[in-house]
Design a protein around this motif. Structure first.
Motif, PDB file in Angstrom:
ATOM      1  N   TRP A  66       0.855  -1.181   0.000  1.00 43.60           N
ATOM      2  CA  TRP A  66       0.000   0.000   0.000  1.00 43.60           C
ATOM      3  C   TRP A  66       0.897   1.240   0.000  1.00 43.60           C
ATOM      4  O   TRP A  66       1.733   1.405   0.890  1.00 43.60           O
ATOM      5  CB  TRP A  66      -0.892   0.016   1.239  1.00 43.60           C
ATOM      6  CG  TRP A  66      -1.900  -1.095   1.295  1.00 43.60           C
ATOM      7  CD1 TRP A  66      -1.653  -2.435   1.314  1.00 43.60           C
ATOM      8  CD2 TRP A  66      -3.320  -0.947   1.347  1.00 43.60           C
ATOM      9  NE1 TRP A  66      -2.822  -3.143   1.373  1.00 43.60           N
ATOM     10  CE2 TRP A  66      -3.868  -2.258   1.401  1.00 43.60           C
ATOM     11  CE3 TRP A  66      -4.185   0.148   1.369  1.00 43.60           C
ATOM     12  CZ2 TRP A  66      -5.244  -2.477   1.461  1.00 43.60           C
ATOM     13  CZ3 TRP A  66      -5.558  -0.073   1.437  1.00 43.60           C
ATOM     14  CH2 TRP A  66      -6.072  -1.382   1.472  1.00 43.60           C
ATOM     15  N   ILE A  67       0.740   2.085  -0.994  1.00 43.08           N
ATOM     16  CA  ILE A  67       1.481   3.345  -1.075  1.00 43.08           C
ATOM     17  C   ILE A  67       0.519   4.489  -0.770  1.00 43.08           C
ATOM     18  O   ILE A  67      -0.489   4.658  -1.466  1.00 43.08           O
ATOM     19  CB  ILE A  67       2.108   3.551  -2.468  1.00 43.08           C
ATOM     20  CG1 ILE A  67       3.023   2.379  -2.840  1.00 43.08           C
ATOM     21  CG2 ILE A  67       2.886   4.874  -2.513  1.00 43.08           C
ATOM     22  CD1 ILE A  67       4.256   2.262  -1.985  1.00 43.08           C
ATOM     23  N   VAL A  68       0.830   5.255   0.268  1.00 43.04           N
ATOM     24  CA  VAL A  68      -0.050   6.347   0.695  1.00 43.04           C
ATOM     25  C   VAL A  68       0.670   7.680   0.524  1.00 43.04           C
ATOM     26  O   VAL A  68       1.789   7.856   1.012  1.00 43.04           O
ATOM     27  CB  VAL A  68      -0.470   6.169   2.170  1.00 43.04           C
ATOM     28  CG1 VAL A  68      -1.419   7.295   2.585  1.00 43.04           C
ATOM     29  CG2 VAL A  68      -1.123   4.815   2.388  1.00 43.04           C
ATOM     30  N   SER A  69       0.026   8.604  -0.186  1.00 42.50           N
ATOM     31  CA  SER A  69       0.572   9.957  -0.360  1.00 42.50           C
ATOM     32  C   SER A  69      -0.051  10.871   0.695  1.00 42.50           C
ATOM     33  O   SER A  69      -1.254  10.781   0.978  1.00 42.50           O
ATOM     34  CB  SER A  69       0.240  10.487  -1.758  1.00 42.50           C
ATOM     35  OG  SER A  69       0.778   9.643  -2.752  1.00 42.50           O
ATOM     36  N   LEU A  70       0.771  11.759   1.271  1.00 52.43           N
ATOM     37  CA  LEU A  70       0.328  12.612   2.377  1.00 52.43           C
ATOM     38  C   LEU A  70       0.248  14.081   1.980  1.00 52.43           C
ATOM     39  O   LEU A  70       0.969  14.538   1.081  1.00 52.43           O
ATOM     40  CB  LEU A  70       1.307  12.491   3.553  1.00 52.43           C
ATOM     41  CG  LEU A  70       1.619  11.099   4.082  1.00 52.43           C
ATOM     42  CD1 LEU A  70       2.695  11.193   5.147  1.00 52.43           C
ATOM     43  CD2 LEU A  70       0.362  10.447   4.636  1.00 52.43           C
ATOM     44  N   ARG A  71      -0.596  14.810   2.674  1.00 46.81           N
ATOM     45  CA  ARG A  71      -0.613  16.271   2.547  1.00 46.81           C
ATOM     46  C   ARG A  71       0.740  16.824   2.990  1.00 46.81           C
ATOM     47  O   ARG A  71       1.404  16.244   3.846  1.00 46.81           O
ATOM     48  CB  ARG A  71      -1.710  16.868   3.432  1.00 46.81           C
ATOM     49  CG  ARG A  71      -3.115  16.421   3.104  1.00 46.81           C
ATOM     50  CD  ARG A  71      -4.095  16.984   4.125  1.00 46.81           C
ATOM     51  NE  ARG A  71      -4.123  18.441   4.075  1.00 46.81           N
ATOM     52  CZ  ARG A  71      -5.209  19.160   3.782  1.00 46.81           C
ATOM     53  NH1 ARG A  71      -6.355  18.559   3.509  1.00 46.81           N
ATOM     54  NH2 ARG A  71      -5.156  20.468   3.756  1.00 46.81           N
ATOM     55  N   ASP A  72       1.114  17.980   2.445  1.00 40.00           N
ATOM     56  CA  ASP A  72       2.388  18.592   2.821  1.00 40.00           C
ATOM     57  C   ASP A  72       2.203  19.859   3.644  1.00 40.00           C
ATOM     58  O   ASP A  72       3.153  20.617   3.862  1.00 40.00           O
ATOM     59  CB  ASP A  72       3.227  18.894   1.576  1.00 40.00           C
ATOM     60  CG  ASP A  72       2.547  19.893   0.639  1.00 40.00           C
ATOM     61  OD1 ASP A  72       1.437  20.394   0.963  1.00 40.00           O
ATOM     62  OD2 ASP A  72       3.115  20.178  -0.435  1.00 40.00           O
ATOM     63  N   ASP A  73       0.973  20.086   4.130  1.00 36.48           N
ATOM     64  CA  ASP A  73       0.669  21.336   4.845  1.00 36.48           C
ATOM     65  C   ASP A  73       0.167  21.098   6.256  1.00 36.48           C
ATOM     66  O   ASP A  73      -0.481  21.962   6.849  1.00 36.48           O
ATOM     67  CB  ASP A  73      -0.376  22.132   4.065  1.00 36.48           C
ATOM     68  CG  ASP A  73      -1.701  21.374   3.898  1.00 36.48           C
ATOM     69  OD1 ASP A  73      -1.722  20.146   4.142  1.00 36.48           O
ATOM     70  OD2 ASP A  73      -2.711  22.007   3.516  1.00 36.48           O
TER      71      ASP A  73
END
Length: 205
Positions: A55-62
């Motif tokens: 599972w690859i999860v992309s995160l918010r950067d703020d």
């Protein structure tokens, strides 16, 4: 509010706090909307490999924690590693490893395909690596909509809106939860001492 008891083990998602709903102080990778459909919270997207293991999860950067420190993939990795090692009600036995690909990307690798693993991403609040210690459950710090003001065990919990929260600011800027039994909660509601109380239906007859 007099709507339930306090958690025996405090407010630590690593040991199970918030697994049945919003953890209040912490954010989760995913969340459920008003229709109980899965939606993004800290995550901006996720992909699952064809074999169901990665599972690859992309995160918010703020995102900032309530102390102003940024939330990164390192905090997500730390949270899941701590939860797996805790031996608590958080069941991560099927998680083989979790790693940070970069500051805003996390890889979670399972031992076996698990279609309901997505629920773990909904239920697990992310804790700060830099501020997590043995007292965390009593002094939670997170990136959720509220931050702790005061917890008098057995009596009350006071929270206020987190000024660093990345989402829509909550309508209520301050909440006080009173830990009362059903009879006391009913009496407090009748006396106008609380605005909301959870009581058995039989009390309303």
């Amino acid at each position: 509010l007099a709507i339930g008891g306090e958690p025996d083990s405090g407010y630590d998602p690593v040991t199970g706090w918030g697994r049945y709903g919003s953890p209040l102080f912490q954010s989760t990778l995913l969340k459920r909307d008003d229709d109980l459909n899965i939606d993004y919270d800290l995550a901006t997207g996720y992909d699952v490999s064809a074999d169901g293991l990665t599972w690859i999860v992309s995160l918010r950067d703020d995102v900032l924690f309530s102390d102003g420190e940024p939330l990164t993939s390192a905090d997500v990795v730390f949270t899941f590693e701590q939860a797996k090692a805790s031996g608590s009600v958080v069941d991560l036995a099927n998680l083989e490893r979790v790693e940070a690909v970069d500051a805003t990307t996390v890889k979670l690798v399972l031992q076996q395909p698990h279609s309901t693993f997505v629920s773990t991403l909904v239920a697990t609040g992310i804790v700060p690596k830099h501020a997590y210690d043995s007292d965390y459950a009593a002094r939670p710090l997170g990136s959720g909509p509220y931050r702790l003001v005061q917890w008098d065990q057995g009596q009350q919990l006071i929270v206020e809106a987190n000024p660093h929260y990345y989402g829509k600011q909550p309508y209520f800027q301050k909440l006080t939860f009173l830990f009362l039994n059903e009879d006391a909660a009913f009496a407090a509601a009748k006396a106008g001492q609380v605005d909301v109380a959870s009581i058995p239906a039989v009390f309303s007859r």
